[in-house]
Design a protein around this motif. Structure first.
Motif, PDB file in Angstrom:
ATOM      1  N   ILE A 157      41.841   5.632  62.708  1.00 41.80           N
ATOM      2  CA  ILE A 157      40.760   5.158  61.849  1.00 41.80           C
ATOM      3  C   ILE A 157      39.389   5.497  62.417  1.00 41.80           C
ATOM      4  O   ILE A 157      38.436   5.749  61.672  1.00 41.80           O
ATOM      5  N   VAL A 158      39.267   5.549  63.752  1.00 37.17           N
ATOM      6  CA  VAL A 158      37.980   5.909  64.348  1.00 37.17           C
ATOM      7  C   VAL A 158      37.614   7.342  63.984  1.00 37.17           C
ATOM      8  O   VAL A 158      36.458   7.632  63.631  1.00 37.17           O
ATOM      9  N   ALA A 159      38.587   8.254  64.043  1.00 35.32           N
ATOM     10  CA  ALA A 159      38.326   9.640  63.670  1.00 35.32           C
ATOM     11  C   ALA A 159      37.934   9.738  62.195  1.00 35.32           C
ATOM     12  O   ALA A 159      37.047  10.526  61.824  1.00 35.32           O
ATOM     13  N   HIS A 160      38.588   8.941  61.357  1.00 38.96           N
ATOM     14  CA  HIS A 160      38.231   8.952  59.933  1.00 38.96           C
ATOM     15  C   HIS A 160      36.795   8.486  59.738  1.00 38.96           C
ATOM     16  O   HIS A 160      36.034   9.100  58.967  1.00 38.96           O
ATOM     17  N   VAL A 161      36.409   7.419  60.412  1.00 36.67           N
ATOM     18  CA  VAL A 161      35.027   6.931  60.296  1.00 36.67           C
ATOM     19  C   VAL A 161      34.055   8.028  60.718  1.00 36.67           C
ATOM     20  O   VAL A 161      33.034   8.265  60.058  1.00 36.67           O
ATOM     21  N   ARG A 162      34.360   8.716  61.793  1.00 43.25           N
ATOM     22  CA  ARG A 162      33.471   9.789  62.251  1.00 43.25           C
ATOM     23  C   ARG A 162      33.390  10.928  61.251  1.00 43.25           C
ATOM     24  O   ARG A 162      32.341  11.568  61.121  1.00 43.25           O
ATOM     25  N   ARG A 163      34.476  11.194  60.533  1.00 45.63           N
ATOM     26  CA  ARG A 163      34.469  12.270  59.530  1.00 45.63           C
ATOM     27  C   ARG A 163      33.582  11.929  58.342  1.00 45.63           C
ATOM     28  O   ARG A 163      32.859  12.789  57.830  1.00 45.63           O
ATOM     29  N   VAL A 164      33.662  10.682  57.879  1.00 41.89           N
ATOM     30  CA  VAL A 164      32.921  10.328  56.657  1.00 41.89           C
ATOM     31  C   VAL A 164      31.525   9.773  56.954  1.00 41.89           C
ATOM     32  O   VAL A 164      30.683   9.699  56.045  1.00 41.89           O
ATOM     33  N   ALA A 165      31.259   9.391  58.202  1.00 48.78           N
ATOM     34  CA  ALA A 165      29.965   8.783  58.539  1.00 48.78           C
ATOM     35  C   ALA A 165      28.774   9.693  58.233  1.00 48.78           C
ATOM     36  O   ALA A 165      27.725   9.190  57.810  1.00 48.78           O
ATOM     37  N   PRO A 166      28.864  11.016  58.434  1.00 42.38           N
ATOM     38  CA  PRO A 166      27.707  11.853  58.080  1.00 42.38           C
ATOM     39  C   PRO A 166      27.325  11.765  56.606  1.00 42.38           C
ATOM     40  O   PRO A 166      26.129  11.776  56.268  1.00 42.38           O
ATOM     41  N   GLU A 176      44.763  -3.610  75.972  1.00 47.72           N
ATOM     42  CA  GLU A 176      44.856  -2.154  76.078  1.00 47.72           C
ATOM     43  C   GLU A 176      43.621  -1.452  75.520  1.00 47.72           C
ATOM     44  O   GLU A 176      43.179  -0.441  76.069  1.00 47.72           O
ATOM     45  N   VAL A 177      43.078  -1.987  74.432  1.00 44.52           N
ATOM     46  CA  VAL A 177      41.965  -1.293  73.766  1.00 44.52           C
ATOM     47  C   VAL A 177      40.604  -1.857  74.141  1.00 44.52           C
ATOM     48  O   VAL A 177      39.567  -1.340  73.691  1.00 44.52           O
ATOM     49  N   ALA A 178      40.553  -2.886  74.957  1.00 50.99           N
ATOM     50  CA  ALA A 178      39.284  -3.531  75.308  1.00 50.99           C
ATOM     51  C   ALA A 178      38.319  -2.541  75.957  1.00 50.99           C
ATOM     52  O   ALA A 178      38.743  -1.629  76.666  1.00 50.99           O
ATOM     53  N   PRO A 179      37.013  -2.732  75.746  1.00 50.95           N
ATOM     54  CA  PRO A 179      36.026  -1.821  76.331  1.00 50.95           C
ATOM     55  C   PRO A 179      35.690  -2.142  77.786  1.00 50.95           C
ATOM     56  O   PRO A 179      34.808  -1.516  78.369  1.00 50.95           O
ATOM     57  N   PHE A 180      36.347  -3.121  78.359  1.00 46.41           N
ATOM     58  CA  PHE A 180      36.231  -3.437  79.778  1.00 46.41           C
ATOM     59  C   PHE A 180      37.617  -3.881  80.252  1.00 46.41           C
ATOM     60  O   PHE A 180      38.542  -4.025  79.443  1.00 46.41           O
ATOM     61  N   THR A 181      37.783  -4.089  81.532  1.00 44.19           N
ATOM     62  CA  THR A 181      39.086  -4.502  82.054  1.00 44.19           C
ATOM     63  C   THR A 181      39.290  -5.978  81.754  1.00 44.19           C
ATOM     64  O   THR A 181      38.854  -6.851  82.512  1.00 44.19           O
ATOM     65  N   ALA A 182      39.937  -6.237  80.632  1.00 47.07           N
ATOM     66  CA  ALA A 182      40.158  -7.620  80.204  1.00 47.07           C
ATOM     67  C   ALA A 182      41.383  -8.191  80.911  1.00 47.07           C
ATOM     68  O   ALA A 182      42.407  -7.515  81.054  1.00 47.07           O
ATOM     69  N   GLY A 237      31.763   3.859  64.652  1.00 48.56           N
ATOM     70  CA  GLY A 237      32.163   5.210  65.010  1.00 48.56           C
ATOM     71  C   GLY A 237      32.854   5.276  66.353  1.00 48.56           C
ATOM     72  O   GLY A 237      33.344   6.352  66.750  1.00 48.56           O
ATOM     73  N   ASN A 238      32.908   4.171  67.061  1.00 52.99           N
ATOM     74  CA  ASN A 238      33.747   3.996  68.242  1.00 52.99           C
ATOM     75  C   ASN A 238      34.589   2.747  68.013  1.00 52.99           C
ATOM     76  O   ASN A 238      34.298   1.944  67.124  1.00 52.99           O
ATOM     77  N   TYR A 239      35.627   2.581  68.842  1.00 52.26           N
ATOM     78  CA  TYR A 239      36.488   1.421  68.633  1.00 52.26           C
ATOM     79  C   TYR A 239      35.690   0.127  68.740  1.00 52.26           C
ATOM     80  O   TYR A 239      35.900  -0.814  67.994  1.00 52.26           O
ATOM     81  N   TRP A 240      34.733   0.098  69.665  1.00 49.76           N
ATOM     82  CA  TRP A 240      33.880  -1.074  69.856  1.00 49.76           C
ATOM     83  C   TRP A 240      32.408  -0.667  69.804  1.00 49.76           C
ATOM     84  O   TRP A 240      32.044   0.420  70.258  1.00 49.76           O
ATOM     85  N   GLY A 241      31.581  -1.550  69.311  1.00 51.56           N
ATOM     86  CA  GLY A 241      30.144  -1.320  69.358  1.00 51.56           C
ATOM     87  C   GLY A 241      29.650  -1.198  70.791  1.00 51.56           C
ATOM     88  O   GLY A 241      28.669  -0.488  71.063  1.00 51.56           O
ATOM     89  N   ALA A 242      30.323  -1.863  71.721  1.00 50.19           N
ATOM     90  CA  ALA A 242      29.941  -1.771  73.131  1.00 50.19           C
ATOM     91  C   ALA A 242      29.993  -0.339  73.620  1.00 50.19           C
ATOM     92  O   ALA A 242      29.163   0.076  74.449  1.00 50.19           O
TER      93      ALA A 242
END
Length: 461
Positions: A345-354, A101-107, A266-271
């Motif tokens: 958790i992705v939104a949290h990373v984006r909030r604190v990343a700056p 479901e969360v894969a960055p391509f059609t797995a 800052g995204n679910y996957w580095g890809a």
């Protein structure tokens, strides 16, 4: 120095990975007793901010009760089952579904192992299996990159482009090729833009492929951000330049997300951060927040169809591990993915990343720092002898290791790597205040290192 009883027992019983074994006998280990949040505590009760999330992996921090309970519940119900010969269980099925479901391509399907090394080892076996099934048995060579890190099994260590993973082990194997490291700080030419640098590396890759023969190249493997090689951030257009070449020559693209998956960049996957379009993907570490050992390999439908063809012809798919999809590890991983979703958790990373980026960037002003870069909650700091010339300290002086030692004195665990680069990869749950405290402690360690460097007469300017 006199070792404690526990330290003496350690040096007489354990072999420690990535450790100077001779020196370890003299100084002994730090004995850790417990962890909470982003901190661990030693046998004297002293706290350390774990700026490395263990080894890039304890994404939800220490003592997350939901993961403890998930493990205990599964232990009581079904503590073990293999998935050989058609057996299965609910945690393994659910985890595979969630990863698809969360894969960055059609797995299409998911294969489970126990570590990133095993997942990447399997990647190579399946690349060979795939090309054999496709009637192209000559496609066997694998292209990795200098300073890339893909594990320590025989094949994955050969993929790894770090000298100390090869020395004394008779590695790398034949058929493993290493393309350029996309590190502009050291490898870009004078006046070369990021895109020009990326284009040059892409040209060099194409020349390597043509020199070796495209019909002999099975796959190209890459981390979105090089981790153990020094937290090396690629130029923004690097993968845009690379991928058309792989497609042109019919080369599989393997995405190693062992460090960069599950929100780290800052995204679910580095890809997703670097516009990568892989055929297959490896993940581990944060898959279970490191509470249980587990890794996964996601593949596309075409590879699965080739595997079906081969297993029909051979009579079986002759690969697997005793602990593939271990039910306890899978249950913990399922709960980990639920927590990522529920807590966004992705939104949290984006909030604190700056805040993380601001504090990291400020380190560039320190007289000892040549480069401090990062993305999301992943950063690298390189200590340098001559900032103007970008000249490193002599390797035998181990300045990075000294800095890591001073950091430990200041109550922070970081990791020294090749070329005196230190890594930051804190638990994803870290707060802005904790980021500030982490960098405050590290700055004091940098100041101590600078004083030591001057006393040793190592400064060039």
């Amino acid at each position: 120095m006199t070792l404690t009883n526990a330290q003496t027992r350690d040096v007489e019983a354990l072999i420690h990975p990535y450790t100077n074994l001779a020196r370890h006998r003299e100084v002994g280990p730090v004995i850790l007793e417990r962890g909470k949040g982003i901190r661990v505590f030693d046998s004297h009760g002293r706290d350390y901010i774990d700026a490395m999330a263990g080894l890039w992996c304890v994404s939800l921090g220490y003592s997350e009760e939901r993961l403890v309970e998930a493990a205990a519940k599964q232990m009581r119900e079904l503590p073990y089952s293999h998935i050989f010969a058609g057996r299965s269980h609910e945690p393994g099925i659910e985890l595979a579904e969630k990863l698809k479901e969360v894969a960055p391509f059609t797995a299409s399907k998911v294969f489970f192992a126990n570590s990133g090394s095993e997942a990447n080892d399997t990647q190579i076996k399946l690349a060979w299996y795939y090309w054999n099934a496709k009637g192209k048995p000559a496609k066997k060579k694998i292209i990795s990159r200098t300073k890339g890190y893909h594990g320590v099994t025989l094949v994955s260590a050969s993929l790894t482009g770090l000298p100390n993973n090869h020395r004394g082990f008779d590695l790398p194997f034949g058929g493993i090729l290493h393309a350029d490291c996309p590190h502009a700080y050291h490898n870009a030419e004078a006046g070369e833009s990021d895109d020009d640098f990326a284009a040059r590396l892409a040209g060099n890759l194409e020349a390597l492929i043509e020199r070796e023969g495209p019909e002999t190249i099975a796959a190209f493997i890459a981390e979105p951000v090089m981790g153990a090689g020094g937290v090396i951030i690629p130029p923004p257009t690097y993968f845009d330049r690379i991928q058309p070449i792989l497609a042109k020559y019919d080369i599989l693209f393997i995405d190693d997300e062992v460090i960069t998956g599950f929100g780290r960049t800052g995204n679910y996957w580095g890809a997703q951060t670097y516009n990568m379009r892989p055929h297959t993907l490896s993940c581990a570490k944060a898959l279970s927040s490191a509470y249980m050992p587990i890794s996964a390999m996601l593949i596309h439908e075409e590879m699965y169809q080739a595997m079906l063809d081969q297993s029909r012809a051979i009579g079986t798919f002759g690969h697997g591990f005793t602990y593939s999809a271990h039910p306890v590890a899978a249950a913990v991983a399922v709960e980990t993915l639920k927590i990522y979703e529920e807590r966004n958790i992705v939104a949290h990373v984006r909030r604190v990343a700056p805040t993380f980026a601001k504090r990291l960037k400020a380190l560039n002003e320190h007289p000892l720092v040549g480069e401090a870069v990062g993305v999301g909650l992943l950063g690298g700091v390189e200590l340098i002898a001559d900032k103007a010339a970008r000249k490193n300290f002599p390797a035998d002086k181990a300045v990075g290791m000294m800095c890591a030692g001073f950091a430990q004195e200041e109550g922070i665990f970081t990791r020294a790597m090749l070329a005196d680069r230190l890594a930051f990869c804190p638990p994803l749950i870290i707060t802005e205040a904790e980021i500030d405290e982490m960098f405050d402690r590290f700055t004091r360690a940098l100041d101590k290192t600078e004083e030591w460097v001057r006393r040793e007469g190592l400064r060039q300017t």
